[in-house]
Design a protein around this motif. Structure first.
Motif, PDB file in Angstrom:
ATOM      1  N   GLY A  48       0.825  -1.202   0.000  1.00 17.98           N
ATOM      2  CA  GLY A  48       0.000   0.000   0.000  1.00 17.98           C
ATOM      3  C   GLY A  48       0.858   1.250   0.000  1.00 17.98           C
ATOM      4  O   GLY A  48       2.026   1.228  -0.384  1.00 17.98           O
ATOM      5  N   LYS A  49       0.275   2.348   0.453  1.00 14.01           N
ATOM      6  CA  LYS A  49       0.946   3.648   0.464  1.00 14.01           C
ATOM      7  C   LYS A  49       1.448   3.959   1.871  1.00 14.01           C
ATOM      8  O   LYS A  49       0.684   3.864   2.831  1.00 14.01           O
ATOM      9  N   SER A  50       2.718   4.310   1.978  1.00  9.28           N
ATOM     10  CA  SER A  50       3.329   4.646   3.267  1.00  9.28           C
ATOM     11  C   SER A  50       3.983   6.017   3.164  1.00  9.28           C
ATOM     12  O   SER A  50       4.865   6.223   2.332  1.00  9.28           O
ATOM     13  N   PHE A  51       3.537   6.949   4.010  1.00  6.08           N
ATOM     14  CA  PHE A  51       4.151   8.274   4.031  1.00  6.08           C
ATOM     15  C   PHE A  51       5.445   8.224   4.833  1.00  6.08           C
ATOM     16  O   PHE A  51       5.550   7.533   5.841  1.00  6.08           O
ATOM     17  N   LEU A  52       6.437   8.983   4.367  1.00  6.22           N
ATOM     18  CA  LEU A  52       7.775   9.021   4.946  1.00  6.22           C
ATOM     19  C   LEU A  52       8.066  10.449   5.368  1.00  6.22           C
ATOM     20  O   LEU A  52       7.877  11.379   4.578  1.00  6.22           O
ATOM     21  N   GLY A  53       8.474  10.642   6.608  1.00  8.30           N
ATOM     22  CA  GLY A  53       8.803  11.976   7.093  1.00  8.30           C
ATOM     23  C   GLY A  53       8.933  11.995   8.603  1.00  8.30           C
ATOM     24  O   GLY A  53       8.924  10.955   9.261  1.00  8.30           O
ATOM     25  N   ALA A  54       9.017  13.199   9.144  1.00  5.88           N
ATOM     26  CA  ALA A  54       9.195  13.360  10.591  1.00  5.88           C
ATOM     27  C   ALA A  54       7.875  13.513  11.334  1.00  5.88           C
ATOM     28  O   ALA A  54       7.845  13.512  12.562  1.00  5.88           O
ATOM     29  N   GLY A  55       6.772  13.623  10.602  1.00  9.75           N
ATOM     30  CA  GLY A  55       5.470  13.837  11.229  1.00  9.75           C
ATOM     31  C   GLY A  55       4.932  12.609  11.934  1.00  9.75           C
ATOM     32  O   GLY A  55       5.193  11.477  11.533  1.00  9.75           O
ATOM     33  N   ALA A  56       4.142  12.855  12.974  1.00  9.54           N
ATOM     34  CA  ALA A  56       3.553  11.758  13.748  1.00  9.54           C
ATOM     35  C   ALA A  56       2.550  10.964  12.926  1.00  9.54           C
ATOM     36  O   ALA A  56       2.240   9.828  13.256  1.00  9.54           O
ATOM     37  N   ASP A  57       2.059  11.527  11.833  1.00 11.59           N
ATOM     38  CA  ASP A  57       1.074  10.843  10.997  1.00 11.59           C
ATOM     39  C   ASP A  57       1.707   9.981   9.900  1.00 11.59           C
ATOM     40  O   ASP A  57       1.004   9.390   9.097  1.00 11.59           O
ATOM     41  N   CYS A  58       3.032   9.892   9.862  1.00  9.56           N
ATOM     42  CA  CYS A  58       3.732   9.098   8.833  1.00  9.56           C
ATOM     43  C   CYS A  58       3.885   7.648   9.263  1.00  9.56           C
ATOM     44  O   CYS A  58       4.243   7.372  10.408  1.00  9.56           O
ATOM     45  N   GLU A  59       3.639   6.726   8.324  1.00 10.28           N
ATOM     46  CA  GLU A  59       3.851   5.304   8.598  1.00 10.28           C
ATOM     47  C   GLU A  59       5.340   5.012   8.769  1.00 10.28           C
ATOM     48  O   GLU A  59       5.721   4.127   9.530  1.00 10.28           O
ATOM     49  N   LEU A  60       6.182   5.744   8.041  1.00  9.48           N
ATOM     50  CA  LEU A  60       7.640   5.630   8.178  1.00  9.48           C
ATOM     51  C   LEU A  60       8.128   6.923   8.824  1.00  9.48           C
ATOM     52  O   LEU A  60       8.593   7.840   8.158  1.00  9.48           O
ATOM     53  N   ARG A  61       7.988   7.001  10.142  1.00 11.84           N
ATOM     54  CA  ARG A  61       8.358   8.211  10.880  1.00 11.84           C
ATOM     55  C   ARG A  61       9.843   8.162  11.189  1.00 11.84           C
ATOM     56  O   ARG A  61      10.307   7.309  11.948  1.00 11.84           O
ATOM     57  N   ILE A  62      10.572   9.105  10.579  1.00 14.99           N
ATOM     58  CA  ILE A  62      12.027   9.123  10.696  1.00 14.99           C
ATOM     59  C   ILE A  62      12.446  10.445  11.309  1.00 14.99           C
ATOM     60  O   ILE A  62      12.304  11.503  10.688  1.00 14.99           O
ATOM     61  N   LEU A  63      12.955  10.383  12.520  1.00 10.07           N
ATOM     62  CA  LEU A  63      13.358  11.587  13.247  1.00 10.07           C
ATOM     63  C   LEU A  63      14.868  11.755  13.192  1.00 10.07           C
ATOM     64  O   LEU A  63      15.611  10.792  13.047  1.00 10.07           O
ATOM     65  N   GLY A  64      15.344  12.990  13.299  1.00  9.09           N
ATOM     66  CA  GLY A  64      16.770  13.272  13.391  1.00  9.09           C
ATOM     67  C   GLY A  64      17.520  13.179  12.082  1.00  9.09           C
ATOM     68  O   GLY A  64      18.744  13.120  12.072  1.00  9.09           O
ATOM     69  N   GLN A  65      16.822  13.170  10.959  1.00  7.86           N
ATOM     70  CA  GLN A  65      17.480  13.085   9.659  1.00  7.86           C
ATOM     71  C   GLN A  65      17.251  14.343   8.816  1.00  7.86           C
ATOM     72  O   GLN A  65      17.625  14.382   7.653  1.00  7.86           O
ATOM     73  N   GLY A  66      16.600  15.350   9.387  1.00  6.90           N
ATOM     74  CA  GLY A  66      16.350  16.590   8.661  1.00  6.90           C
ATOM     75  C   GLY A  66      15.225  16.510   7.646  1.00  6.90           C
ATOM     76  O   GLY A  66      15.149  17.317   6.726  1.00  6.90           O
ATOM     77  N   LEU A  67      14.326  15.533   7.803  1.00  5.57           N
ATOM     78  CA  LEU A  67      13.205  15.386   6.879  1.00  5.57           C
ATOM     79  C   LEU A  67      12.064  16.304   7.277  1.00  5.57           C
ATOM     80  O   LEU A  67      11.896  16.638   8.445  1.00  5.57           O
ATOM     81  N   SER A  68      11.246  16.695   6.284  1.00  2.91           N
ATOM     82  CA  SER A  68      10.058  17.490   6.580  1.00  2.91           C
ATOM     83  C   SER A  68       8.986  16.587   7.183  1.00  2.91           C
ATOM     84  O   SER A  68       9.145  15.368   7.247  1.00  2.91           O
ATOM     85  N   ARG A  69       7.879  17.194   7.595  1.00  4.80           N
ATOM     86  CA  ARG A  69       6.813  16.441   8.248  1.00  4.80           C
ATOM     87  C   ARG A  69       6.290  15.323   7.343  1.00  4.80           C
ATOM     88  O   ARG A  69       6.106  14.198   7.775  1.00  4.80           O
ATOM     89  N   GLN A  70       6.041  15.626   6.086  1.00  2.73           N
ATOM     90  CA  GLN A  70       5.692  14.615   5.084  1.00  2.73           C
ATOM     91  C   GLN A  70       6.589  14.843   3.884  1.00  2.73           C
ATOM     92  O   GLN A  70       6.301  15.649   3.015  1.00  2.73           O
ATOM     93  N   GLN A  71       7.683  14.132   3.827  1.00  4.03           N
ATOM     94  CA  GLN A  71       8.709  14.318   2.801  1.00  4.03           C
ATOM     95  C   GLN A  71       8.332  13.633   1.484  1.00  4.03           C
ATOM     96  O   GLN A  71       8.487  14.197   0.418  1.00  4.03           O
ATOM     97  N   ALA A  72       7.852  12.395   1.575  1.00  2.00           N
ATOM     98  CA  ALA A  72       7.564  11.600   0.376  1.00  2.00           C
ATOM     99  C   ALA A  72       6.611  10.476   0.765  1.00  2.00           C
ATOM    100  O   ALA A  72       6.290  10.304   1.929  1.00  2.00           O
ATOM    101  N   TYR A  73       6.181   9.730  -0.257  1.00  2.00           N
ATOM    102  CA  TYR A  73       5.456   8.499   0.044  1.00  2.00           C
ATOM    103  C   TYR A  73       5.941   7.382  -0.864  1.00  2.00           C
ATOM    104  O   TYR A  73       6.349   7.597  -1.996  1.00  2.00           O
ATOM    105  N   ILE A  74       5.931   6.184  -0.296  1.00  2.00           N
ATOM    106  CA  ILE A  74       6.334   4.969  -1.003  1.00  2.00           C
ATOM    107  C   ILE A  74       5.078   4.133  -1.198  1.00  2.00           C
ATOM    108  O   ILE A  74       4.295   3.951  -0.265  1.00  2.00           O
ATOM    109  N   THR A  75       4.900   3.642  -2.411  1.00  2.00           N
ATOM    110  CA  THR A  75       3.750   2.791  -2.720  1.00  2.00           C
ATOM    111  C   THR A  75       4.256   1.433  -3.185  1.00  2.00           C
ATOM    112  O   THR A  75       5.140   1.361  -4.035  1.00  2.00           O
ATOM    113  N   VAL A  76       3.698   0.384  -2.589  1.00  2.00           N
ATOM    114  CA  VAL A  76       4.007  -0.983  -3.016  1.00  2.00           C
ATOM    115  C   VAL A  76       2.684  -1.669  -3.324  1.00  2.00           C
ATOM    116  O   VAL A  76       1.851  -1.841  -2.435  1.00  2.00           O
ATOM    117  N   ILE A  77       2.486  -2.019  -4.596  1.00  2.00           N
ATOM    118  CA  ILE A  77       1.272  -2.705  -5.031  1.00  2.00           C
ATOM    119  C   ILE A  77       1.681  -3.831  -5.968  1.00  2.00           C
ATOM    120  O   ILE A  77       2.380  -3.596  -6.956  1.00  2.00           O
TER     121      ILE A  77
END
Length: 122
Positions: A48-77
């Motif tokens: 499915g679709k996974s948002f990547l970023g520093a925001g609490a609403d991201c499935e791939l929440r990555i802190l301490g890397q300088g990413l924005s709240r919602q930097q990108a999304y990855i889709t696997v179908i």
């Protein structure tokens, strides 16, 4: 309204017994790489679709890397993986080529500013 988190750190409604993101089939991992190219942390990627970023609403929440709240999304179908930069940060490179969207295969390198990631797909 209070939230609770699953073991992977996804936000859940307090009434939910199971995390809907974690129930999706596993598709692979996103590895954070250090300056020497060694992996030091990994994040699970599900179908499915996974948002990547520093925001609490991201499935791939990555802190301490300088990413924005919602930097990108990855889709696997159906085994096909792609990434789309949402335009909220320093831009994205896939295998050292600047792009806003790209198909991904196992072992591809993704870069946002100084943060470098490697995708491992099943």
């Amino acid at each position: 309204m209070g939230y609770k988190y699953c073991a992977e750190g996804h936000i859940m409604d307090p009434s939910w017994k199971y995390c809907p993101v974690c129930l999706a089939p596993l598709a692979g991992w996103l590895l954070t790489l250090d300056s020497e190219g060694k992996a030091h942390k990994f994040y699970t990627i599900h179908e499915g679709k996974s948002f990547l970023g520093a925001g609490a609403d991201c499935e791939l929440r990555i802190l301490g890397q300088g990413l924005s709240r919602q930097q990108a999304y990855i889709t696997v179908i159906d085994g096909l993986c792609s990434i789309v930069d949402m335009g909220n940060g320093d831009g994205m490179k896939v295998n050292d080529v600047e792009t806003t969207r790209s198909s991904l295969i196992d072992g591809d390198l993704i870069q946002f500013g100084e943060a470098i990631f490697k995708i491992k797909l099943l």
